[in-house]
Write a protein that holds these residues in place. Structure first.
Motif, PDB file in Angstrom:
ATOM      1  N   LYS A  73       4.436   5.066  -0.628  1.00 33.26           N
ATOM      2  CA  LYS A  73       3.917   3.618  -0.283  1.00 33.26           C
ATOM      3  C   LYS A  73       4.566   2.653  -1.351  1.00 33.26           C
ATOM      4  CE  LYS A  73      -0.401   0.960   0.563  1.00 33.26           C
ATOM      5  NZ  LYS A  73      -0.089   0.026  -0.345  1.00 33.26           N
ATOM      6  N   ARG A 101      10.860  -3.605   0.011  1.00 28.82           N
ATOM      7  CA  ARG A 101      10.599  -4.715   0.777  1.00 28.82           C
ATOM      8  C   ARG A 101      10.901  -5.899   0.045  1.00 28.82           C
ATOM      9  NH1 ARG A 101       6.507  -1.219   3.464  1.00 28.82           N
ATOM     10  NH2 ARG A 101       7.166  -1.014   5.517  1.00 28.82           N
ATOM     11  N   ARG A 157       8.175   2.028  -0.882  1.00 29.15           N
ATOM     12  CA  ARG A 157       8.419   0.975   0.345  1.00 29.15           C
ATOM     13  C   ARG A 157       8.060  -0.301   0.081  1.00 29.15           C
ATOM     14  NH1 ARG A 157       7.183   3.654   6.180  1.00 29.15           N
ATOM     15  NH2 ARG A 157       8.229   5.815   5.911  1.00 29.15           N
ATOM     16  N   GLU A 158       7.022  -0.889  -0.704  1.00 25.74           N
ATOM     17  CA  GLU A 158       6.558  -1.993  -1.259  1.00 25.74           C
ATOM     18  C   GLU A 158       7.765  -2.516  -1.930  1.00 25.74           C
ATOM     19  OE1 GLU A 158       2.716  -1.174  -2.995  1.00 25.74           O
ATOM     20  OE2 GLU A 158       1.782  -1.305  -0.928  1.00 25.74           O
TER      21      GLU A 158
END
Length: 251
Positions: free
Chosen positions: A65, A72, A68-69
């Protein structure tokens, strides 16, 4: 400007593939920043979650997680907001039917002028470019580009769902063995943006200063190898024409 020149120098749509979060930022983020500033639409597709990366035990729970952050956030720094993940396990990526189908789906959804990917061949001059997942990414993307994405019978369920077959004009590779590099993009003035994008992957950098110094040196070396004037920076690519004025369908 002809369509071929437009595609090579300043495409309308680019789809970028990587094995892990941060691969794109090391390999091509300055070029991407230049494209987005010129109005080019750029999308990312990350094949794994990078859940085997990092250096801190504190980050281990929920690392996928977090990465992914981080990706982005890094993408936003260079003007990219469309980021998707295929969720394959880090360290075990293979060019399987499932992976290739997912890549073909994204290509048919985006319908890019340029597909940008990691290279499928091992680089012995700097083996860190050739993580097994990187090679698998390059192989899977290459198989998707030709012939799968342009063959309506390769994945008929995608065609039936309205994702029509599509001929990719250009395939650009980053992280290529140096003897394959045939395009050096001048990214002078975009170095800080690139470094900010790389640094956004905070879980991956135990020594930020050393990383940034090394990246600047690589950009300057790329420029020298590409014949650019002293003091310039460049990113290096292996560019392959897939469906252009110089290619023949089926050969």
């Amino acid at each position: 400007m002809s369509a071929g020149q437009r595609t090579q120098a300043s495409p309308e749509r680019v789809l970028v593939f990587a094995a892990h979060p941060d691969d794109i930022d090391f390999g091509a983020s300055a070029t991407i920043a230049g494209w987005t500033a010129a109005g080019v639409s750029v999308s990312y597709c990350i094949l794994t979650d990078g859940d085997a990366g990092g250096f801190s035990d504190e980050d281990r729970p929920g690392l996928a997680k977090l990465r992914r952050e981080e990706q982005r956030a890094a993408a936003a720094i260079v003007g990219v907001t469309d980021v998707t993940f295929l969720g394959q396990p880090d360290g075990f990526l293979e060019p399987t039917d499932t992976v290739i189908r997912g890549i073909v789906r994204r290509m048919r959804e985006v319908r890019p002028d340029v597909v940008l990917s990691m290279h499928p061949e091992r680089s012995w001059d700097r083996i860190q470019k050739s993580h097994p997942d990187h090679l698998a990414c390059g192989e899977a993307v290459t198989r998707a580009v030709y012939p799968a994405v342009e063959n309506p019978f390769a994945y008929p369920e995608l065609e039936a769902a309205g994702l029509r077959s599509y001929r990719v004009p250009w395939l650009w590779f980053y992280g290529a063995p140096s003897h394959h590099e045939n395009r050096f993009v001048d990214v002078t003035g975009l170095e800080d943006q690139k470094l900010a994008a790389i640094t956004a992957h905070r879980s991956q950098h135990p020594d930020v200063d050393r990383m940034q110094s090394r990246v600047r040196a690589i950009l300057q070396d790329n420029a020298r190898r590409g014949g650019l004037p002293e003091g310039r920076s460049a990113e290096a690519f292996h560019v392959v024409g897939v469906n252009t004025d110089e290619t023949i369908a089926g050969f």
